[in-house]
Design a protein around this motif. Structure first.
Motif, PDB file in Angstrom:
ATOM      1  N   HIS A  97       3.088 -10.686  20.286  1.00  0.00           N
ATOM      2  CA  HIS A  97       2.182  -9.539  20.453  1.00  0.00           C
ATOM      3  C   HIS A  97       2.967  -8.339  20.967  1.00  0.00           C
ATOM      4  CE1 HIS A  97      -1.263  -7.134  21.778  1.00  0.00           C
ATOM      5  NE2 HIS A  97      -0.577  -6.944  22.886  1.00  0.00           N
ATOM      6  N   ILE A  98       2.598  -7.147  20.492  1.00  0.00           N
ATOM      7  CA  ILE A  98       3.248  -5.902  20.918  1.00  0.00           C
ATOM      8  C   ILE A  98       2.174  -4.891  21.297  1.00  0.00           C
ATOM      9  CG2 ILE A  98       4.766  -3.995  20.254  1.00  0.00           C
ATOM     10  CD1 ILE A  98       5.968  -5.834  18.123  1.00  0.00           C
ATOM     11  N   THR A  99       2.362  -4.222  22.415  1.00  0.00           N
ATOM     12  CA  THR A  99       1.539  -3.067  22.792  1.00  0.00           C
ATOM     13  C   THR A  99       2.468  -1.893  23.044  1.00  0.00           C
ATOM     14  OG1 THR A  99      -0.212  -4.417  23.787  1.00  0.00           O
ATOM     15  CG2 THR A  99      -0.079  -2.106  24.458  1.00  0.00           C
ATOM     16  N   GLU A 100       2.202  -0.758  22.372  1.00  0.00           N
ATOM     17  CA  GLU A 100       3.066   0.424  22.468  1.00  0.00           C
ATOM     18  C   GLU A 100       2.262   1.646  22.891  1.00  0.00           C
ATOM     19  OE1 GLU A 100       6.648  -0.234  19.213  1.00  0.00           O
ATOM     20  OE2 GLU A 100       4.823   0.808  18.588  1.00  0.00           O
ATOM     21  N   ILE A 129      -1.745   4.875  21.338  1.00  0.00           N
ATOM     22  CA  ILE A 129      -1.637   3.509  21.817  1.00  0.00           C
ATOM     23  C   ILE A 129      -1.850   2.589  20.617  1.00  0.00           C
ATOM     24  CG2 ILE A 129      -4.071   3.525  22.541  1.00  0.00           C
ATOM     25  CD1 ILE A 129      -3.296   1.386  24.629  1.00  0.00           C
ATOM     26  N   HIS A 130      -0.921   1.659  20.414  1.00  0.00           N
ATOM     27  CA  HIS A 130      -0.979   0.745  19.274  1.00  0.00           C
ATOM     28  C   HIS A 130      -0.825  -0.690  19.762  1.00  0.00           C
ATOM     29  CE1 HIS A 130      -0.136   3.550  15.658  1.00  0.00           C
ATOM     30  NE2 HIS A 130      -0.566   4.277  16.673  1.00  0.00           N
ATOM     31  N   THR A 131      -1.453  -1.610  19.053  1.00  0.00           N
ATOM     32  CA  THR A 131      -1.291  -3.027  19.322  1.00  0.00           C
ATOM     33  C   THR A 131      -0.986  -3.733  18.010  1.00  0.00           C
ATOM     34  OG1 THR A 131      -2.343  -5.015  20.211  1.00  0.00           O
ATOM     35  CG2 THR A 131      -3.777  -3.424  19.148  1.00  0.00           C
ATOM     36  N   ASN A 133      -0.045  -7.613  16.262  1.00  0.00           N
ATOM     37  CA  ASN A 133       0.002  -9.062  16.393  1.00  0.00           C
ATOM     38  C   ASN A 133       0.629  -9.639  15.130  1.00  0.00           C
ATOM     39  OD1 ASN A 133      -1.725  -9.832  18.939  1.00  0.00           O
ATOM     40  ND2 ASN A 133      -2.848  -8.195  17.898  1.00  0.00           N
ATOM     41  N   GLY A 146      -1.024  -4.182  12.557  1.00  0.00           N
ATOM     42  CA  GLY A 146      -1.228  -3.300  13.698  1.00  0.00           C
ATOM     43  C   GLY A 146      -2.478  -2.460  13.593  1.00  0.00           C
ATOM     44  N   GLY A 148      -4.193   1.063  15.861  1.00  0.00           N
ATOM     45  CA  GLY A 148      -3.913   1.997  16.947  1.00  0.00           C
ATOM     46  C   GLY A 148      -4.855   3.181  16.977  1.00  0.00           C
ATOM     47  N   GLY A 262       7.020   0.233  24.903  1.00  0.00           N
ATOM     48  CA  GLY A 262       6.131  -0.898  24.645  1.00  0.00           C
ATOM     49  C   GLY A 262       6.563  -2.148  25.380  1.00  0.00           C
ATOM     50  N   THR A 264       6.361  -6.529  24.718  1.00  0.00           N
ATOM     51  CA  THR A 264       6.084  -7.563  23.725  1.00  0.00           C
ATOM     52  C   THR A 264       6.287  -8.945  24.352  1.00  0.00           C
ATOM     53  OG1 THR A 264       6.778  -8.495  21.601  1.00  0.00           O
ATOM     54  CG2 THR A 264       8.450  -7.344  22.879  1.00  0.00           C
TER      55      THR A 264
END
Length: 265
Positions: A97-100, A129-131, A133, A146, A148, A262, A264
């Motif tokens: 998972h990534i959150t930026e 803001i982006h997420t 998976n 993604g 966002g 971000g 991860t």
């Protein structure tokens, strides 16, 4: 609590450096023929038989010269730094998972000739803001989906891009360069109409390419620092609510630079 964790993370390298400086800069290292490595302080001459070496905790080891392969003096600080650089968590395959969070900036290279309905614009700022998976297919390929929110402040428009991401890392080290590419559609949020003006908004193609560095930590989470080019497209139809004699149509292509931070895991 969050501020305390940030301060601890910032002070940890300094504390480790100070701890390393407090130790002797050189230590005696005995390499045995059976593959064992003993570190400490020699209590006898290197050629004496038997050889005695005292460990940091005070334990005394005794070896026959026939058991010893070599004896060296090594830098304690360099050894600690090398050990620290190797002590991190890395998973080469599996869910990720990534959150930026991003800061967006763009400027028109040419003077604007046509006025927009909210005035002339040249420079533009925004936040995002982006997420994402996805799955780490192998050490050098990540595939994900993604979603966002991109908010353009000056143009007063908000996008929700949803896209596919491909990413790749280059090195199996604590800090590794990486690149990524996004492709999808960017939904433009409906602009609020009122008793004076009516708006109809539509999104368009979303593209992003960029790169940066991924920094692994001792926990499952790692840090991403990157810069990217983003392109959002939109079209807007608007007219005065009391009259539909004149309908205005505006097409925009937002080409922006984004600086991203971000996490991860």
């Amino acid at each position: 609590m969050k501020i305390l964790r940030i301060l601890c993370s910032a002070l940890l390298p300094l504390l480790l450096w100070q701890a390393a400086r407090a130790q002797p800069q050189l230590e005696d290292v005995v390499y045995l023929k059976n593959g064992s490595i003993i570190r400490g302080s020699l209590k006898s001459a290197a050629t004496e038989n038997p050889l005695r070496i005292e460990l940091l905790g005070g334990s005394l080891f005794v070896f026959q010269q026939s058991e010893i392969d070599s004896i060296k003096k090594e830098n304690v600080l360099k050894r600690n730094q090398k050990a620290l650089s190797k002590n991190y968590f890395r998973k080469d395959r599996g869910y990720r998972h990534i959150t930026e969070f991003g800061f967006i900036y763009g400027t028109d290279l040419k003077p604007v000739q046509t006025p927009y309905y909210n005035g002339y614009q040249r420079d533009d700022f925004g936040v995002s803001i982006h997420t994402i998976n996805g799955y780490q297919v192998w050490p050098y390929l990540y595939v994900g989906a993604g979603l966002g929110i991109d908010r353009f402040v000056n143009y007063q428009q908000t996008f929700s891009p949803f896209y596919m991401r491909l990413a790749s890392e280059f090195l199996k080290k604590r800090a590794t360069p990486y690149v990524f590419a996004d492709l999808g559609y960017s939904h433009l949020w409906k602009q609020k109409s009122d008793e004076w003006v009516t708006y109809q908004n539509k999104g368009g193609l979303y593209v992003a390419v960029g790169g940066g560095v991924r920094i692994y930590t001792q926990s499952r989470a790692s840090v991403l620092l990157s810069a990217s080019y983003r392109r959002n497209a939109s079209s807007t139809r608007w007219w005065y609510t009391q009259s539909t004699d004149y309908v205005y149509f505006i097409q925009r292509s937002y080409q922006r630079l984004s600086i991203n931070v971000g996490v991860t895991f």
